[in-house]
Design a protein around this motif. Structure first.
Motif, mmCIF file in Angstrom:
data_model
loop_
_atom_site.group_PDB
_atom_site.id
_atom_site.type_symbol
_atom_site.label_atom_id
_atom_site.label_comp_id
_atom_site.label_asym_id
_atom_site.label_seq_id
_atom_site.Cartn_x
_atom_site.Cartn_y
_atom_site.Cartn_z
ATOM 1 N N ASN A 95 25.634 -22.373 29.033
ATOM 2 C CA ASN A 95 26.451 -22.366 30.193
ATOM 3 C C ASN A 95 27.537 -23.870 29.502
ATOM 4 O O ASN A 95 28.527 -24.397 30.537
ATOM 5 N N VAL A 96 26.743 -24.947 28.239
ATOM 6 C CA VAL A 96 27.454 -25.726 28.084
ATOM 7 C C VAL A 96 28.609 -25.358 27.534
ATOM 8 O O VAL A 96 27.769 -25.418 26.453
ATOM 9 N N ILE A 97 30.037 -25.611 27.063
ATOM 10 C CA ILE A 97 31.138 -25.496 26.579
ATOM 11 C C ILE A 97 31.861 -26.400 25.700
ATOM 12 O O ILE A 97 32.091 -27.659 26.465
ATOM 13 N N THR A 98 31.715 -26.387 24.409
ATOM 14 C CA THR A 98 31.919 -27.738 23.600
ATOM 15 C C THR A 98 33.103 -27.167 22.325
ATOM 16 O O THR A 98 32.301 -26.080 21.488
ATOM 17 N N GLY A 99 34.253 -27.956 21.728
ATOM 18 C CA GLY A 99 34.603 -27.283 20.926
ATOM 19 C C GLY A 99 34.224 -27.771 19.939
ATOM 20 O O GLY A 99 33.647 -28.712 19.155
ATOM 21 N N ASP A 100 35.144 -26.623 18.837
ATOM 22 C CA ASP A 100 34.899 -27.071 17.358
ATOM 23 C C ASP A 100 34.851 -28.055 16.480
ATOM 24 O O ASP A 100 36.848 -28.144 17.163
ATOM 25 N N PRO A 101 34.605 -29.699 16.421
ATOM 26 C CA PRO A 101 35.463 -30.798 15.771
ATOM 27 C C PRO A 101 36.312 -30.340 14.342
ATOM 28 O O PRO A 101 37.301 -31.180 14.691
ATOM 29 N N SER A 102 36.740 -29.187 13.976
ATOM 30 C CA SER A 102 37.138 -28.884 13.501
ATOM 31 C C SER A 102 38.824 -28.111 13.231
ATOM 32 O O SER A 102 39.587 -27.982 12.847
ATOM 33 N N ASN A 103 38.042 -28.038 14.900
ATOM 34 C CA ASN A 103 39.691 -27.354 15.665
ATOM 35 C C ASN A 103 41.232 -28.282 15.656
ATOM 36 O O ASN A 103 40.962 -29.442 16.245
ATOM 37 N N THR A 104 42.202 -27.615 14.805
ATOM 38 C CA THR A 104 43.849 -28.559 14.356
ATOM 39 C C THR A 104 44.466 -27.279 14.931
ATOM 40 O O THR A 104 44.503 -26.050 14.657
ATOM 41 N N ASP A 105 45.776 -27.349 15.138
ATOM 42 C CA ASP A 105 46.559 -26.959 15.622
ATOM 43 C C ASP A 105 47.677 -26.824 14.018
ATOM 44 O O ASP A 105 47.150 -27.604 12.962
ATOM 45 N N ARG A 106 48.377 -25.574 13.653
ATOM 46 C CA ARG A 106 49.025 -25.857 12.389
ATOM 47 C C ARG A 106 49.167 -27.339 11.540
ATOM 48 O O ARG A 106 50.232 -27.307 10.458
ATOM 49 N N TYR A 107 49.632 -28.207 12.831
ATOM 50 C CA TYR A 107 50.171 -29.200 12.242
ATOM 51 C C TYR A 107 49.431 -30.350 12.007
ATOM 52 O O TYR A 107 49.367 -31.214 11.160
ATOM 53 N N GLY A 108 47.600 -29.827 11.792
ATOM 54 C CA GLY A 108 47.290 -30.817 12.170
ATOM 55 C C GLY A 108 46.795 -31.473 13.058
ATOM 56 O O GLY A 108 45.609 -32.152 12.561
ATOM 57 N N ASP A 109 47.151 -31.168 13.897
ATOM 58 C CA ASP A 109 46.857 -31.933 15.552
ATOM 59 C C ASP A 109 45.014 -31.747 15.895
ATOM 60 O O ASP A 109 45.123 -30.678 16.011
ATOM 61 N N PRO A 110 44.555 -32.760 15.592
ATOM 62 C CA PRO A 110 42.935 -32.398 16.100
ATOM 63 C C PRO A 110 43.430 -31.371 17.781
ATOM 64 O O PRO A 110 43.860 -32.317 18.591
ATOM 65 N N PHE A 111 41.677 -30.501 18.284
ATOM 66 C CA PHE A 111 42.241 -30.433 19.696
ATOM 67 C C PHE A 111 40.929 -30.784 20.027
ATOM 68 O O PHE A 111 40.084 -30.187 19.393
ATOM 69 N N THR A 112 40.449 -31.694 21.445
ATOM 70 C CA THR A 112 39.383 -31.465 21.305
ATOM 71 C C THR A 112 39.183 -30.992 23.183
ATOM 72 O O THR A 112 40.596 -30.787 23.731
ATOM 73 N N ILE A 113 38.043 -29.764 23.088
ATOM 74 C CA ILE A 113 38.061 -29.013 24.356
ATOM 75 C C ILE A 113 36.259 -29.450 24.222
ATOM 76 O O ILE A 113 35.084 -29.651 24.064
ATOM 77 N N ASN A 114 35.604 -29.419 25.940
ATOM 78 C CA ASN A 114 35.183 -29.608 26.264
ATOM 79 C C ASN A 114 35.098 -28.921 28.001
ATOM 80 O O ASN A 114 36.292 -28.508 28.749
ATOM 81 N N GLY A 115 33.936 -28.074 28.369
ATOM 82 C CA GLY A 115 33.963 -27.404 29.304
ATOM 83 C C GLY A 115 32.301 -26.770 29.910
ATOM 84 O O GLY A 115 31.631 -27.319 29.699
ATOM 85 N N THR A 116 32.895 -26.341 31.274
ATOM 86 C CA THR A 116 31.411 -25.229 31.242
ATOM 87 C C THR A 116 31.775 -23.296 31.847
ATOM 88 O O THR A 116 33.130 -23.413 32.222
ATOM 89 N N SER A 117 31.097 -23.015 31.981
ATOM 90 C CA SER A 117 31.579 -20.953 32.007
ATOM 91 C C SER A 117 30.701 -21.690 33.885
ATOM 92 O O SER A 117 28.937 -21.563 33.456
ATOM 93 N N ASP A 118 30.817 -20.190 34.013
ATOM 94 C CA ASP A 118 30.192 -19.497 35.394
ATOM 95 C C ASP A 118 29.819 -17.652 35.292
ATOM 96 O O ASP A 118 30.964 -17.047 35.069
ATOM 97 N N PRO A 119 28.856 -17.512 34.236
ATOM 98 C CA PRO A 119 28.752 -16.061 33.696
ATOM 99 C C PRO A 119 28.366 -15.679 35.305
ATOM 100 O O PRO A 119 28.823 -14.068 34.980
ATOM 101 N N ASP A 120 28.585 -15.789 36.229
ATOM 102 C CA ASP A 120 28.057 -14.907 37.705
ATOM 103 C C ASP A 120 29.548 -14.746 38.515
ATOM 104 O O ASP A 120 29.441 -13.490 38.513
ATOM 105 N N ASN A 121 30.530 -15.477 37.983
ATOM 106 C CA ASN A 121 31.668 -15.097 38.752
ATOM 107 C C ASN A 121 32.354 -15.278 37.601
ATOM 108 O O ASN A 121 33.870 -14.761 38.022
ATOM 109 N N GLY A 122 32.715 -14.774 36.583
ATOM 110 C CA GLY A 122 33.044 -14.622 34.504
ATOM 111 C C GLY A 122 33.982 -15.639 34.694
ATOM 112 O O GLY A 122 34.806 -15.201 34.265
ATOM 113 N N THR A 123 34.637 -16.837 35.029
ATOM 114 C CA THR A 123 34.965 -18.347 34.840
ATOM 115 C C THR A 123 35.002 -19.139 33.854
ATOM 116 O O THR A 123 33.167 -19.073 33.207
ATOM 117 N N ILE A 124 35.719 -19.545 32.910
ATOM 118 C CA ILE A 124 34.999 -20.797 32.626
ATOM 119 C C ILE A 124 36.454 -21.832 32.635
ATOM 120 O O ILE A 124 37.358 -21.780 32.528
#
Length: 281
Positions: A233-262
């Motif tokens: 339930n710990v969410i981590t973005g892939d280090p290689s995530n970029t848009d088409r311009y090469g701009d890197p994205f940082t993503i972190n978070g959590t999931s709650d499978p009991d209520n279906g939310t992230i």
């Protein structure tokens, strides 16, 4: 008790030589037949990592380590003896069991298996038990000086089921100014859009839009795709995530499978970002 099987490959390499040699074994003179045994060199020196999805506390998984004779089959059985190296961080009876410390490749055959029972239910996802194995003998077949050892890395992750269609609501939406700052900030906002999350591996998922509606909405730009991983339930973005311009994205978070939310916090170097809540449809 649950048992699942995975194949892990190791290889016995046979190198034909024009001469034979002798080596000493305690109390026994054995003639070397010119062959050599080794683990798969491509797994060394970093070792071989296997991820197991833990479903229950009493779960076990059986790893079948395949051992091959590369070349012509021999006319006698080849018994391969394996020992655990003291440098192992994996603990017998806690992280693994060895049903046997030897295996046999029958005469005329080129394949055998060496089993490791992984005690998956005993391994916490934050543990990293490594089992270091050494080939000690193989019925007169010389053990490779370079590749007679291997490290088997047992890793456990929690069961994950995030694939699906999700509605997107922003707790905070930050529109970037191009230099890493914010030109506009909105709260409790929605574009009325959804995104797709598709399974891309064990605990790994593909996002159809990792801008969560910002790029295809007000920017009228291509939705950037990206990957996230879910480990208990710990969410981590892939280090290689970029848009088409090469701009890197940082993503972190959590999931709650009991209520279906992230719940995710994300940003890029343009200055975009925010906090989004994804709700499974």
């Amino acid at each position: 008790m649950m048992k699942r099987y995975k194949l892990i490959y190791a290889f016995v390499a046979l190198t034909s030589l024009l001469t034979t040699a002798c080596f000493d074994d305690p109390g026994l003179d054995t003639t070397w037949n010119g062959s050599e045994i080794e683990f798969n060199a491509s797994n060394l020196p970093t070792g071989l990592t296997e991820n197991f999805v833990r479903i229950s506390d009493d779960q076990t998984d059986m790893a079948e380590i395949q051992v091959n004779l590369v070349g012509t089959a021999l006319n006698n059985d080849v018994t391969v003896n394996v020992e655990v190296d003291p440098s192992s961080t994996a603990i017998a009876g806690v992280h693994y069991n060895l049903p046997s410390q030897s295996m046999t490749i029958p005469a005329g055959e080129v394949v055998g298996t060496f089993n490791v029972e992984v005690l998956t239910g005993n391994i916490s996802p934050d543990e990293e038990p490594d089992l270091v194995l050494n080939i000690t003998d193989a019925s007169g077949v010389k053990v490779s000086a370079n590749y007679g050892s291997m490290t088997y890395k047992m890793r456990v992750i929690c069961d994950s089921d995030l694939a699906g269609t999700y509605a997107v609501v922003w707790d905070v939406l930050i529109v970037g100014d191009g230099s890493g700052g914010a030109s506009q900030t909105l709260t409790n906002y929605s574009f009325g859009n959804t995104i797709e999350i598709a399974e891309a591996g064990v605990g790994i998922y593909q996002l159809s839009d990792m801008s969560f509606g910002l790029y295809p909405g007000p920017y009228e730009d291509t939705a950037p795709t990206g990957k996230i991983s879910d480990n208990c339930n710990v969410i981590t973005g892939d280090p290689s995530n970029t848009d088409r311009y090469g701009d890197p994205f940082t993503i972190n978070g959590t999931s709650d499978p009991d209520n279906g939310t992230i719940r995710l916090i994300w940003s890029n170097t343009y200055g975009d970002g925010g906090t989004v809540v994804l709700t499974k449809q």
